[in-house]
Scaffold this active site. Structure first.
Site, mmCIF file in Angstrom:
data_model
loop_
_atom_site.group_PDB
_atom_site.id
_atom_site.type_symbol
_atom_site.label_atom_id
_atom_site.label_comp_id
_atom_site.label_asym_id
_atom_site.label_seq_id
_atom_site.Cartn_x
_atom_site.Cartn_y
_atom_site.Cartn_z
ATOM 1 N N TYR A 123 -2.046 -0.772 10.227
ATOM 2 C CA TYR A 123 -2.096 -0.989 8.784
ATOM 3 C C TYR A 123 -0.807 -0.508 8.119
ATOM 4 O O TYR A 123 -0.201 -1.234 7.325
ATOM 5 C CB TYR A 123 -3.307 -0.260 8.197
ATOM 6 C CG TYR A 123 -3.467 -0.453 6.699
ATOM 7 C CD1 TYR A 123 -3.949 -1.652 6.184
ATOM 8 C CD2 TYR A 123 -3.140 0.573 5.813
ATOM 9 C CE1 TYR A 123 -4.095 -1.823 4.814
ATOM 10 C CE2 TYR A 123 -3.277 0.403 4.444
ATOM 11 C CZ TYR A 123 -3.755 -0.794 3.954
ATOM 12 O OH TYR A 123 -3.901 -0.973 2.600
ATOM 13 N N SER B 281 0.845 -1.191 0.000
ATOM 14 C CA SER B 281 0.000 0.000 0.000
ATOM 15 C C SER B 281 0.877 1.236 0.000
ATOM 16 O O SER B 281 2.000 1.222 0.528
ATOM 17 C CB SER B 281 -0.898 0.024 1.243
ATOM 18 O OG SER B 281 -1.570 1.267 1.371
#
Length: 207
Positions: free
Chosen positions: A108, A95
């Site tokens: 995350y 990501s």
């Protein structure tokens, strides 16, 4: 080169990527059904929005189990098959949040940054066997996961505009745009690329 993927037969096997036995069984079944494995794409992932004081250890652990340990288990189980293939690829979907952090997403961001470094380290080890290892780092993508986050906000329209405004291209990506990057890194067209973290994020990080 891309034509070889068009109309290819699918062989679906379900597994829990956070469970070692489940992953091992799924990879074995996939290799048997496909006649070997010459490419792996790790695309399973979870998001977590939580303040540090509100985040439970179980939430942190689940994010790490799926986003970081899961890809490791898949790569480990698939590695003998990839070595046997002679020329193989691994693409891990990380990501842009692993390149440039987002507020309230500590778990995350940490999991995705860890996946990028794990991929670079494995790229060094795997090169001896002709295996290339790369990561794709998407920004926001029009998926059910993205939409669930937007729709759960107090003002979904404002949340969408805030998300869109973080990107130089001023839009949210379509899933096919990320898939194209994964396909390129899985093909011979990227034969001299390994250990890369490719930002496909509309210009949010300029990495």
């Amino acid at each position: 080169m891309r034509d070889k993927f068009v109309g290819a037969a699918l062989h679906a096997v379900a597994c829990d990527v956070a469970n070692e036995q489940s992953v091992a069984a799924a990879v074995t079944a996939a290799a048997a059904g496909l006649g070997g494995v010459d490419g792996v794409v790790n695309a399973a992932g979870l998001d977590l929005v939580a303040d540090i004081e509100a985040m439970a250890l179980g939430d942190w652990s689940r994010i790490m189990a799926v986003n970081l340990t899961g890809p490791m288990l898949v790569m480990q189980a698939a590695f003998p098959h990839l070595r046997a293939a002679g020329s193989a690829t691994i693409v891990n979907v990380s990501s842009a949040a692993g390149l440039s952090p987002l507020k309230h997403r500590m778990a995350y961001c940490a999991s995705k940054a860890g996946l990028q470094m794990a991929s670079k380290a494995l790229a060094m080890e795997a090169a001896a066997f002709g295996i290339r290892v790369n990561t794709v780092c998407p920004g926001a993508v029009e998926t059910a996961l993205f939409r669930s986050g937007i729709d759960s906000s107090p003002d979904p329209a404002a949340a969408y505009e805030e998300a869109r405004g973080r990107y130089a291209l001023q839009r949210i990506a379509g899933p096919e745009e990320i898939a194209a990057a994964v396909l390129w890194l899985s093909s011979a067209e990227s034969s001299y690329v390994t250990g890369a973290a490719l930002a496909v994020d509309g210009g949010r990080t300029f990495h």
